[in-house]
Enzyme design. Structure first.
Site, PDB file in Angstrom:
ATOM      1  N   ALA A 268     -10.131  -6.014  52.767  1.00 13.06           N
ATOM      2  CA  ALA A 268      -9.960  -7.337  52.177  1.00 13.06           C
ATOM      3  C   ALA A 268      -8.626  -7.381  51.446  1.00 13.06           C
ATOM      4  O   ALA A 268      -7.983  -6.356  51.264  1.00 13.06           O
ATOM      5  CB  ALA A 268     -11.087  -7.635  51.198  1.00 13.06           C
ATOM      6  N   GLU A 270      -6.469  -9.299  48.051  1.00 11.01           N
ATOM      7  CA  GLU A 270      -6.659  -9.985  46.774  1.00 11.01           C
ATOM      8  C   GLU A 270      -5.704 -11.146  46.515  1.00 11.01           C
ATOM      9  O   GLU A 270      -5.441 -11.469  45.353  1.00 11.01           O
ATOM     10  CB  GLU A 270      -6.510  -8.965  45.649  1.00 11.01           C
ATOM     11  N   GLU A 304     -11.688  -6.844  44.842  1.00 10.39           N
ATOM     12  CA  GLU A 304     -10.657  -7.876  45.004  1.00 10.39           C
ATOM     13  C   GLU A 304     -10.635  -8.811  43.801  1.00 10.39           C
ATOM     14  O   GLU A 304      -9.575  -9.236  43.353  1.00 10.39           O
ATOM     15  CB  GLU A 304     -10.852  -8.672  46.301  1.00 10.39           C
ATOM     16  N   HIS A 307      -8.758  -7.272  40.920  1.00 10.45           N
ATOM     17  CA  HIS A 307      -7.302  -7.288  41.093  1.00 10.45           C
ATOM     18  C   HIS A 307      -6.664  -8.502  40.413  1.00 10.45           C
ATOM     19  O   HIS A 307      -5.466  -8.481  40.128  1.00 10.45           O
ATOM     20  CB  HIS A 307      -6.943  -7.345  42.584  1.00 10.45           C
ATOM     21  N   GLU A 326      -4.160   0.016  42.461  1.00  8.03           N
ATOM     22  CA  GLU A 326      -5.285   0.456  43.305  1.00  8.03           C
ATOM     23  C   GLU A 326      -6.174   1.491  42.609  1.00  8.03           C
ATOM     24  O   GLU A 326      -7.392   1.384  42.648  1.00  8.03           O
ATOM     25  CB  GLU A 326      -4.775   0.966  44.655  1.00  8.03           C
TER      26      GLU A 326
HETATM   27  N1  B3K Z   1      -4.496  -4.577  48.484  1.00  8.66           N
HETATM   28  C1  B3K Z   1      -5.189  -4.584  49.739  1.00  8.66           C
HETATM   29  C2  B3K Z   1      -4.689  -3.573  50.710  1.00  8.66           C
HETATM   30  C3  B3K Z   1      -3.473  -3.967  51.455  1.00  8.66           C
HETATM   31  C4  B3K Z   1      -3.147  -2.955  52.528  1.00  8.66           C
HETATM   32  C5  B3K Z   1      -1.863  -3.235  53.195  1.00  8.66           C
HETATM   33  N2  B3K Z   1      -1.625  -2.336  54.298  1.00  8.66           N
HETATM   34  C6  B3K Z   1      -6.656  -4.410  49.570  1.00  8.66           C
HETATM   35  C7  B3K Z   1      -7.087  -3.769  48.326  1.00  8.66           C
HETATM   36  O1  B3K Z   1      -6.826  -2.627  48.042  1.00  8.66           O
HETATM   37  O2  B3K Z   1      -7.699  -4.436  47.542  1.00  8.66           O
HETATM   38 ZN    ZN Z   2      -7.193  -2.812  45.983  1.00  8.66          ZN
END
Ligand code: B3K
Ligand code: ZN
Length: 877
Positions: A268, A270, A304, A307, A326
């Protein structure tokens, strides 16, 4: 390895340069069309320093430039340069407005990065560097701008037009077209941009924030899936409440939208106010989704959502800081799930994942620090190290500062850095300043790759009544980091006496302590211990390390029965099972000894009907083949598989009647509460042991499975039975395979399971079977879920993927070559198991290297895959 090094130029963390120009505002005007979409952009540039600069670089990939103006004037050809990486403006003014119009091709975008058209919808994915595939821009996370987006699309196929923020206007265009304008009041980096156009229905709800604001919640899916969104919606509301209560963070827009799609590269995304999700993490009904799927939805929805503060309101200065958002957000979603469910079971699952994915990564050629120093393709760094180990680092900070101290730290972090693009260093400083403490040594954790090994040595002195514990640490060398420093390791511990009680560790009477091992070796002495004690170390898995705690089987078995720390109780049983399995690999094919200590530990759990069934199931499950392999100098693929099969069947056989009683007693009507989920899990584990108990005959235990398959009123039970039957070496499951397919062919997520379970079946003709799956009419190279269901599952079918004749590797490499032309990100990720070649015997090593060479020789090798191969086998490059 013959890889063109131009394919893999490195970007270094130390080369960071602040922006010479900010872009304060961007207005996008997009005419959606699957073949030819036109994107007009108006960018307001503002120079950051008085001194003029020679040029500004704007990123751009695969864009066809149709028009370019500065301050309203068409730009002459000698004031800019366009190439494959973007557009360079020469001799720019101090501030100006740039307008560009470009053409792009969403239907041809099978990489699913930027704007793409799949399943009849227009969707975007801009993290990490997808926005440059939509328009020319400073596509880096420290460029924060206010976005206004106007979308135009056909009314029939795109009745819904969405972008970040608030919808401020909409209207009709000529001839069956309409438009909608969206404004996001929060300046954001381009990686958080999103837009969607399609024929979607919305499930709607509202949430009232702690300050009393009403937020509209909308989940957009295909009309027929509207009934399958309630888990996602309920999880979202729980996450919103939890973030207010635990972190004091409130949602900031009037609207929170989630869009589900079957075509997505990961779980997913964010994007501000408009998350885009893999439908796997949105859609669930009891008939189509397992309990694990439901839990996955809850944690990804929460992740998400979280975030919005950790990533969006406070964002990243550069991609080397990825774990800032992350690691912290994974820690937050793990804690959320622990609060919603059983904390002990959650922790066991988190550690299991860490050990399955991150420990091997940290021990192989792809090892990198949580804050990497260099990359070629940033998408290759969305790794278990950045995510899961990153979360463990935050968890250790939480342990070291305590709950209140950690909260003071995050409060200060949000207060200081709201609206800014910052670094991991800024986060650590906020925690330090809020607690007047010094975390200098802790920073090494972010900079140093590799899993520390902690060795424990305990001595009880019956005369002096003391227990002396010596802990030492060392970290193995990793690529580019030969020398390692000690790191501060919080070791939560207790001493357990022969009555199974925790003894007082000091004059205050504390029965649990966190020792911080900072040096290479340290010793602690605990006085007034009248009886011999057994140390319970690294309780709750208080640090991401390997622990060598030399206990005899009897002490382990004792801890497995009495330790009140759920993680360590589980760990003791796992360790006993691991030793039995490792012993089994020594004499493959012979009847294996079922150790008494393990028998006692399992029996205690089986007899304890009062225990939480989910935790009971954890205690009764064996370590995975991967985990066993990790502990061996050379991974003995076939011997591990046989030993594990044999132990499963012995445990099944030995406790046959108990399993059978459990299987019958735990039957019950389907419900979704934690207790019912645990009961289903334990019951299906009983069924699995029963089927294993006579895997080499096909008798009435498979009848139980067949009956369960037919009668199940939910996917958890149906799939458990289905998997046992399909993966049984002697059972003919052809009719069941057909039945399953016919029932669920209109449900892509269920059909993914159908593919994956077959691709994981370790049967004699497995490779041929997987080849057939790839030409099945429902297989689709353009849908990552489907590709992962076959090729990803194939790589964990160990005896087949790692077949000694190399057939598995050769087949796999052919498929990855093909996938690289379609979806490089997914190809690069799927290829990573080949990087583990050093861990296998010589014959397999050769075959794996050959597979890597086959990939390296591919024409038009993507940067993504080139980097993985280059790091996996640097010696030949
Ligand atoms: N931030 C996105 C991941 C994006 C990956 C790009 N290759 C999902 C997450 O960690 O919430
Ligand atoms: Zn993330």
């Amino acid at each position: 390895m013959m890889i063109n090094s131009e394919n893999t130029p490195l970007i270094h963390r130390s080369d960071y340069q602040p922006l010479a120009y900010r872009i304060t505002e961007i207005a996008l005007d997009v005419h959606l069309d699957p073949e030819n979409t036109e994107v007009s952009a108006r960018l307001h540039f503002l120079r950051q320093n008085p001194e003029p600069v020679k040029e500004i670089h704007l990123d751009g990939e695969g864009l066809e430039l149709l028009e370019i103006r500065r301050d309203g004037q068409l730009l002459s050809e000698n004031s800019y340069v366009v190439n494959g990486a973007g557009l360079t403006l020469l001799n720019p003014e101090a501030d100006f407005v740039l307008e560009t119009r470009v053409r792009i091709h969403p239907a041809a975008n099978s990489a699913l990065s930027g704007l793409y058209h799949a399943g009849g919808q227009f969707l975007t994915q801009c993290e990490a560097e997808g926005f440059r595939r939509i328009t020319y821009y400073q596509d880096r996370p420290d460029c924060l701008a206010k976005f206004t987006v106007t979308l135009h699309g056909p009314k029939d196929t795109c009745p819904v037009l969405l972008a970040n923020g608030n919808c401020v206007a909409q209207g009709e265009d000529a001839q069956g077209f309409h438009w909608a304008r969206w404004e996001d009041p929060y300046p954001k980096p381009a990686y958080l941009f999103a837009m969607v156009g399609g024929d979607l229905a919305a499930m709607r709800d509202t949430f009232t924030t702690q300050s009393g604001r009403q937020v509209a919640l909308e989940i957009y899916v295909a009309e027929r899936d509207l009934g399958a969104c309630s888990q996602a919606m309920e999880s979202l509301k729980r996450a919103m409440r939890w973030d207010e209560e635990v972190y004091g963070r409130e949602y900031d827009l009037d609207r929170y939208m989630i869009v589900a799609t079957d075509s997505f590269n990961m779980g997913a995304m964010e994007n501000k106010g408009l998350n885009i999700f893999n439908s796997k993490y949105v859609l669930a009904s009891p008939e189509t989704a397992t309990d694990t799927d439901y839990q996955g939805i809850e944690s990804v929805i929460a992740h998400e959502y979280f975030h919005n503060w950790t990533g969006n309101r406070v964002t990243l200065r550069d991609w080397f800081q990825l774990s800032l958002k992350e690691g912290l957000t994974v820690f937050r979603d793990q804690e959320f799930s622990a609060d919603m469910n059983s904390r002990g079971v959650q922790r066991i699952g988190d550690v299991r994942r860490l050990r399955a994915a991150q420990f091997p990564e940290d021990a192989g050629p792809l090892a990198h620090p949580v804050r990497p120093d260099a990359y070629s393709e940033i998408n290759n760094f969305y790794t278990a190290t950045v995510y899961e180990k990153g979360a463990e680092l935050v968890r250790m900070l939480h342990t070291l500062l305590g709950k209140e101290g950690f909260r003071r730290g995050t409060d200060l972090y949000f207060e200081r850095h709201d609206g800014h693009a910052v670094t991991i260093e800024d986060f650590v400083e906020a925690l330090e300043d809020a607690n007047h403490t010094d975390l200098s040594r802790f920073r090494t954790w972010y900079a140093q790759a590799g899993t520390p090994l902690v060795k424990a040595q305990g001595v009880y002195d019956p005369k002096a009544h003391t227990y002396t514990l010596t802990l030492s640490q060392s970290t193995p060398a990793t690529p580019g980091q030969a020398h390692k420093e000690p790191v501060p390791i919080p070791v939560r511990m207790a001493l357990i006496n022969t009555q199974g009680e925790k003894t007082a560790l000091d004059s205050r009477g504390d029965r649990e302590k966190v020792l911080v091992l900072e040096e290479a070796t340290q010793t602690w002495t605990f006085t007034e211990q009248p009886d011999p004690v057994i140390p319970s170390l690294l309780r709750g898995f208080s640090a991401p390390v390997r622990l060598e705690n030399p206990l005899d089987d009897q002490s382990r078995s004792f801890l497995a029965c009495v330790d009140d720390d759920p993680f360590n109780r589980w760990e003791s049983t796992q360790e006993l099972a691991l030793q039995a399995l490792l012993a089994g690999t020594q004499n493959p094919g012979t009847v294996q000894h079922f150790p008494d200590a393990l028998e006692r530990a399992l029996a205690a759990t089986l007899q304890d009907g009062a225990m939480d069934p989910a935790f009971r199931a954890e205690l009764l499950s064996l370590p995975s083949e991967d985990y066993v392999g990790e502990q061996m100098a050379v991974i003995a693929v076939d011997a591990i598989h046989q030993a594990r099969d044999a132990l499963l069947s012995q445990i099944g056989h030995h406790f046959h009647d108990t399993w059978l009683n459990l299987y019958h007693d735990l039957a019950g009507a389907y419900a979704r509460d934690g207790l019912s989920i645990g009961r289903r899990r334990l019951r299906n584990m009983a069924l699995s042991y029963l089927v294993y108990s006579d895997r080499h005959r096909e008798d009435d235990m498979t009848l139980h499975a067949r009956q369960q398959y037919v009668q199940a009123d939910n996917m958890t039970d149906r799939l458990a039975a289905f998997q046992l039957l399909v993966q049984h070496p002697l059972h003919d499951a052809e009719d069941i395979l057909m039945d399953f397919y016919q029932k669920w062919q209109d449900y892509p997520l269920v059909i993914d399971k159908w593919f994956a379970i077959q691709a994981m079946a370790p049967r004699a003709d497995a490779l041929r079977h997987v080849q057939h799956l790839l030409v099945h009419s429902a297989f689709d190279w353009k849908v990552p879920n489907r590709v992962r269901a076959v090729l990803g599952a194939f790589t964990v079918n160990h005896t087949v993927f790692h077949a000694a004749d190399g057939s598995g590797y050769a087949f796999f490499a052919e498929q990855i070559r093909r996938l690289d032309d379609i979806n490089p990100q997914t190809a690069a990720r799927l290829a990573t198991p080949l990087s583990r070649w050093q861990r296998y015997d010589e014959v397999r090593q050769k075959a794996m290297i050959q597979a890597l060479q086959l990939l390296a020789a591919k024409p038009h090798l993507s940067r993504d895959l080139a980097e993985v191969i280059q790091r996996a086998y640097p010696s030949g490059a």
